[in-house]
Scaffold this motif. Structure first.
Motif, PDB file in Angstrom:
ATOM      1  N   ASP A 181       0.811  -1.215   0.000  1.00  0.00           N
ATOM      2  CA  ASP A 181       0.000   0.000   0.000  1.00  0.00           C
ATOM      3  C   ASP A 181       0.847   1.268   0.000  1.00  0.00           C
ATOM      4  O   ASP A 181       0.375   2.328  -0.408  1.00  0.00           O
ATOM      5  N   PHE A 182       2.109   1.149   0.480  1.00  0.00           N
ATOM      6  CA  PHE A 182       3.009   2.309   0.532  1.00  0.00           C
ATOM      7  C   PHE A 182       4.330   1.969  -0.174  1.00  0.00           C
ATOM      8  O   PHE A 182       5.382   1.858   0.452  1.00  0.00           O
ATOM      9  N   PRO A 183       4.279   1.792  -1.499  1.00  0.00           N
ATOM     10  CA  PRO A 183       5.477   1.357  -2.225  1.00  0.00           C
ATOM     11  C   PRO A 183       6.622   2.360  -2.199  1.00  0.00           C
ATOM     12  O   PRO A 183       7.782   1.979  -2.383  1.00  0.00           O
ATOM     13  N   ALA A 184       6.320   3.640  -1.945  1.00  0.00           N
ATOM     14  CA  ALA A 184       7.380   4.650  -1.902  1.00  0.00           C
ATOM     15  C   ALA A 184       7.998   4.779  -0.523  1.00  0.00           C
ATOM     16  O   ALA A 184       8.992   5.499  -0.362  1.00  0.00           O
ATOM     17  N   LEU A 185       7.440   4.098   0.481  1.00  0.00           N
ATOM     18  CA  LEU A 185       7.933   4.183   1.851  1.00  0.00           C
ATOM     19  C   LEU A 185       8.850   2.998   2.136  1.00  0.00           C
ATOM     20  O   LEU A 185       8.508   1.853   1.854  1.00  0.00           O
ATOM     21  N   GLN A 186      10.015   3.295   2.702  1.00  0.00           N
ATOM     22  CA  GLN A 186      10.983   2.245   3.020  1.00  0.00           C
ATOM     23  C   GLN A 186      10.723   1.692   4.422  1.00  0.00           C
ATOM     24  O   GLN A 186      10.593   2.448   5.386  1.00  0.00           O
ATOM     25  N   PHE A 187      10.640   0.368   4.526  1.00  0.00           N
ATOM     26  CA  PHE A 187      10.394  -0.315   5.790  1.00  0.00           C
ATOM     27  C   PHE A 187      11.621  -1.145   6.163  1.00  0.00           C
ATOM     28  O   PHE A 187      12.128  -1.917   5.344  1.00  0.00           O
ATOM     29  N   VAL A 188      12.075  -0.999   7.405  1.00  0.00           N
ATOM     30  CA  VAL A 188      13.212  -1.768   7.909  1.00  0.00           C
ATOM     31  C   VAL A 188      12.688  -2.718   8.979  1.00  0.00           C
ATOM     32  O   VAL A 188      12.180  -2.278  10.017  1.00  0.00           O
ATOM     33  N   PHE A 189      12.799  -4.004   8.739  1.00  0.00           N
ATOM     34  CA  PHE A 189      12.333  -5.006   9.694  1.00  0.00           C
ATOM     35  C   PHE A 189      13.460  -5.275  10.692  1.00  0.00           C
ATOM     36  O   PHE A 189      14.405  -6.005  10.399  1.00  0.00           O
ATOM     37  N   ALA A 190      13.341  -4.642  11.861  1.00  0.00           N
ATOM     38  CA  ALA A 190      14.375  -4.801  12.881  1.00  0.00           C
ATOM     39  C   ALA A 190      14.414  -6.238  13.377  1.00  0.00           C
ATOM     40  O   ALA A 190      13.375  -6.873  13.550  1.00  0.00           O
ATOM     41  N   HIS A 191      15.602  -6.740  13.579  1.00  0.00           N
ATOM     42  CA  HIS A 191      15.867  -8.098  14.057  1.00  0.00           C
ATOM     43  C   HIS A 191      15.588  -9.158  12.990  1.00  0.00           C
ATOM     44  O   HIS A 191      15.669 -10.346  13.280  1.00  0.00           O
ATOM     45  N   GLY A 192      15.264  -8.705  11.785  1.00  0.00           N
ATOM     46  CA  GLY A 192      15.194  -9.623  10.647  1.00  0.00           C
ATOM     47  C   GLY A 192      14.263 -10.799  10.787  1.00  0.00           C
ATOM     48  O   GLY A 192      14.513 -11.873  10.227  1.00  0.00           O
ATOM     49  N   GLY A 193      13.151 -10.643  11.543  1.00  0.00           N
ATOM     50  CA  GLY A 193      12.222 -11.754  11.731  1.00  0.00           C
ATOM     51  C   GLY A 193      12.658 -12.728  12.803  1.00  0.00           C
ATOM     52  O   GLY A 193      12.278 -13.907  12.778  1.00  0.00           O
ATOM     53  N   ARG A 194      13.424 -12.249  13.749  1.00  0.00           N
ATOM     54  CA  ARG A 194      14.052 -13.086  14.789  1.00  0.00           C
ATOM     55  C   ARG A 194      13.090 -14.116  15.390  1.00  0.00           C
ATOM     56  O   ARG A 194      11.955 -13.809  15.722  1.00  0.00           O
ATOM     57  N   GLY A 195      13.600 -15.333  15.537  1.00  0.00           N
ATOM     58  CA  GLY A 195      12.813 -16.415  16.113  1.00  0.00           C
ATOM     59  C   GLY A 195      12.436 -17.407  15.032  1.00  0.00           C
ATOM     60  O   GLY A 195      13.299 -18.070  14.463  1.00  0.00           O
ATOM     61  N   TRP A 196      11.155 -17.465  14.694  1.00  0.00           N
ATOM     62  CA  TRP A 196      10.711 -18.431  13.682  1.00  0.00           C
ATOM     63  C   TRP A 196      10.189 -17.756  12.416  1.00  0.00           C
ATOM     64  O   TRP A 196       9.478 -18.369  11.629  1.00  0.00           O
ATOM     65  N   TRP A 197      10.566 -16.485  12.205  1.00  0.00           N
ATOM     66  CA  TRP A 197      10.090 -15.757  11.031  1.00  0.00           C
ATOM     67  C   TRP A 197      11.225 -15.252  10.145  1.00  0.00           C
ATOM     68  O   TRP A 197      11.024 -14.347   9.331  1.00  0.00           O
ATOM     69  N   TYR A 198      12.412 -15.843  10.266  1.00  0.00           N
ATOM     70  CA  TYR A 198      13.513 -15.395   9.418  1.00  0.00           C
ATOM     71  C   TYR A 198      13.158 -15.538   7.936  1.00  0.00           C
ATOM     72  O   TYR A 198      13.431 -14.640   7.130  1.00  0.00           O
TER      73      TYR A 198
END
Length: 284
Positions: A181-198
């Protein structure tokens, strides 16, 4: 700099200690080990700007992103104003990151605007500590504001051990519609999905140009294990270096471990600073 590399630590916590819950102090103790993070604090629990500046200089860190946090459920309320003395002491090294909690700030967009006006170069949201969905439509005006201002959004992705946390809100899948929905907005996923969502976080980073992964809290030597299903050199093109200071045994140690992973030089440059500068050009 470390071995000729310009270094940005894009994930640092420098709260006043009286604002914290006991679990935060235990976390810092457990993960920092013998690291002398308390040496930068005065007797009243405030950060001494000169001491923090000196420590970061000794670690070879050229830019530091300072996080605040409004999470009374989990860690406490750490106002952005508490970080202003650090920025005033050395505005070249230290930069502010805003934070908003929709349960505390209404309308949230007004509070984000206020904090950006203080000089914040990014916005951090912590759905896990705040117990809210990062895809809540109430946050859409916030995302729109950040897109208009060219400010990236950093959000906690993955687990958290703090009492009061709601790990389910750390699932990167929750953001699948938002990043579209916000293709021009940059999102940084902190901890890179730490745990079981890498895997989820990595797939999103490779599939979407506006998704990045920060390495805070991830021992660099374990990155090949955490992301073993991926070409590490390709995925590292979306990495942003961060440590989750003070919960780290050594910032410089993490950098040197990254240098030993065999990544191409241009990729390493991006991880250690280039990608952060691409997201926040004022860091250059």
């Amino acid at each position: 700099m470390i071995e000729g590399h310009f270094v940005v630590d894009a994930h640092v916590h420098t709260p006043r200690l009286p604002t914290l819950k006991p679990a935060w102090l235990q976390w810092a103790h457990d993960f920092a080990g013998t690291y002398p993070w308390r040496s930068v604090y005065s007797e009243d629990g405030s950060v001494v700007p000169a001491a923090m500046d000196e420590l970061m200089e000794s670690e070879g860190v050229d830019r530091v992103l300072l996080f605040c946090e409004y999470s009374p459920r989990a860690t406490g309320i750490q106002p952005i104003e508490d970080n202003l003395p650090l920025v005033e002491f050395n505005p070249d090294r230290f930069r502010l990151v805003a934070n908003v909690n929709p349960y505390l700030h209404h309308p949230a967009v007004s509070e984000v605007s206020r904090q950006l006006d203080l000089g914040a170069v990014a916005l951090k949201i912590h759905p896990v500590h705040g117990a809210f969905s990062p895809a809540d439509k109430e946050l859409y005006p916030v995302y729109q504001l950040c897109a208009e201002r060219g400010v990236p959004v950093i959000l906690h992705s993955g687990t958290s051990s703090f009492p009061g946390s709601r790990t389910s809100f750390g699932n990167p899948e929750l953001m699948s519609d938002v990043v579209e929905d916000f293709p021009a907005l940059q999102f940084v996923f902190a901890h890179g999905g730490r745990g079981w969502w890498y895997d989820v976080a990595a797939f999103l980073a490779l599939a979407r140009e506006n998704v990045w992964l920060d390495l805070a809290g991830l021992p660099p030597k374990k990155l090949p294990e955490y992301y073993r299903r991926f070409d590490l050199a390709r995925l590292a093109g979306k990495f942003v270096f961060g440590t989750d200071w003070p919960g780290v045994p050594s910032v410089a140690g993490n950098v040197r471990t990254l240098l030993g992973l065999g990544l191409p030089d241009e990729v390493l440059t991006g991880v250690l600073s280039g990608n952060a500068i691409k997201l926040m050009p004022s860091l250059a």
